[in-house]
Scaffold this active site. Structure first.
Site: not given
Ligand code: NAD
Length: 320
Positions: A8, A12, A91, A178
């Site tokens: 991933g 971001r 969700r 969370h």
């Molecule tokens: P983003 O959309 O910027 O990035 C998502 C990434 O996933 C991208 O690189 C995309 O190419 C990849 N992706 C999507 N589908 C895919 C697949 N089938 N196979 C492989 N890669 C795939 O999102 P982000 O802002 O980086 O957030 C990522 C995740 O982290 C989200 O689910 C967000 O909710 C979660 N998050 C969790 C917390 C926490 O505290 N747990 C905090 C922030 C973000």
């Protein structure tokens, strides 16, 4: 010396986590994974990171790949891959969609990096941690999620600001989901080693307002700047440093609990856990009755949702 893979990495959180992890002195290699079609972006991210390493004198090596086999030899695989919620999606729908992605990736992690641990970041993180545990076939201490670590840090920062003390003087924890049903542990909150309720000014602490701010913080950041990035990225790096540095610190992560918290659990959820090079080990704790009740409610909510998601995955597995 260690290898960390981020799945991933074009996202971001994945991009910033790579930068933050690179600052950990004993990280040898960071492997960035992105899907086919993201080669140019991955190349750009990698070159930018290499420039940053040169500017800061960082010794880590960073590589990119669209082949999951390149995670071979990883000590930890961090999963930040997932889809963002669409306006028409609730969700639970998002959970079903991300669960399919996480289940498939977890199988691949076990295939190519059987010795590794999995750190889950994709939301809803507690449910995704259970999916990764089930589909990787790894042991419970080898699979964990970011959980309520960042929520705990947000609470710590607000308490420090209210009492006008340095953040390092505040110890506090939020356990459970969370999400909405998270549970602050005032019984485990100290300032300068003094139990917070023993401070005369504790009565003035606007607890409901503070918890409202913690609960809505992520949403507000997303509304203002599109995503939470530096908070989660640095929180991920702290956990990776604690784990690979064999530090035996206790952080609040999503981990599989069964008997540790008043025998409530049988699910992955935010709990205090001791972290070292062997993995993540929930700590046995006893709470105040109100906290036990709130934790029970949070666990039941997450366990119900987790069961639905796992059943749904099983049904799609049997159709294939
Ligand atoms: P983003 O959309 O910027 O990035 C998502 C990434 O996933 C991208 O690189 C995309 O190419 C990849 N992706 C999507 N589908 C895919 C697949 N089938 N196979 C492989 N890669 C795939 O999102 P982000 O802002 O980086 O957030 C990522 C995740 O982290 C989200 O689910 C967000 O909710 C979660 N998050 C969790 C917390 C926490 O505290 N747990 C905090 C922030 C973000």
């Amino acid at each position: 010396m260690t290898k960390v893979t981020i799945i991933g990495a074009t996202g971001r959180v994945g991009q910033y986590a790579a930068l933050s992890i690179s600052r950990i002195p004993y990280i040898r290699e960071i492997q960035l994974y992105g899907r086919d079609g993201s080669q140019s972006l991955l190349d750009g991210i990698t070159r930018d990171l290499i420039d940053s390493f040169a500017a800061t004198g960082t010794a880590s090596v960073v590589r990119w790949s669209c082949d999951l086999a390149d995670m071979k030899g990883s000590d930890v695989v961090i999963i930040t891959a997932g889809v963002a919620r669409r306006p028409d999606q609730d969700r639970l729908d998002l959970a079903h969609e991300n669960a399919k992605i996480v289940a498939d990736l977890s199988k691949q992690v076990q295939k190519y990096a059987p010795e590794s641990m999995i750190m889950m970041v994709t939301n809803p993180v507690d449910i995704m941690t259970s999916v990764a545990l089930r589909y990787s076939g790894k042991k419970p201490h080898q699979v964990f999620g970011l959980g309520t670590h960042l929520d705990s840090m947000r609470l710590k920062s607000l308490i420090a600001s209210f009492f006008q003390v340095h953040v390092s003087e505040v110890h506090t924890r939020i356990i459970g989901e969370h999400g909405e049903s998270m549970v602050p542990l005032w019984s485990a909150t100290t300032i300068g080693g003094i139990q917070i309720s023993n401070l005369p000014s504790f009565g003035n602490l606007p607890i409901d307002d503070i918890m409202g701010m913690v609960r809505s913080s992520g949403q507000q950041i997303i509304a203002s700047k599109g995503a939470t990035v530096w908070g989660p990225g640095d929180a991920i790096a702290t956990i990776i440093k604690t784990l690979l540095g064999n530090e035996n610190r206790i952080l609040t992560l999503s981990a599989y609990v069964k008997s540790e918290v008043h025998n409530i659990g049988d699910v992955c959820i935010g709990v205090p856990a001791r972290i070292n090079k062997d993995g993540v080990f929930p700590v046995s704790i006893r709470l105040d009755p109100l906290e036990v009740h709130a934790f029970q409610r949070s666990v039941e909510r997450i366990r119900g949702l987790t069961e639905q998601i796992l059943q749904n995955l099983q049904q799609s597995d049997s159709k294939q």
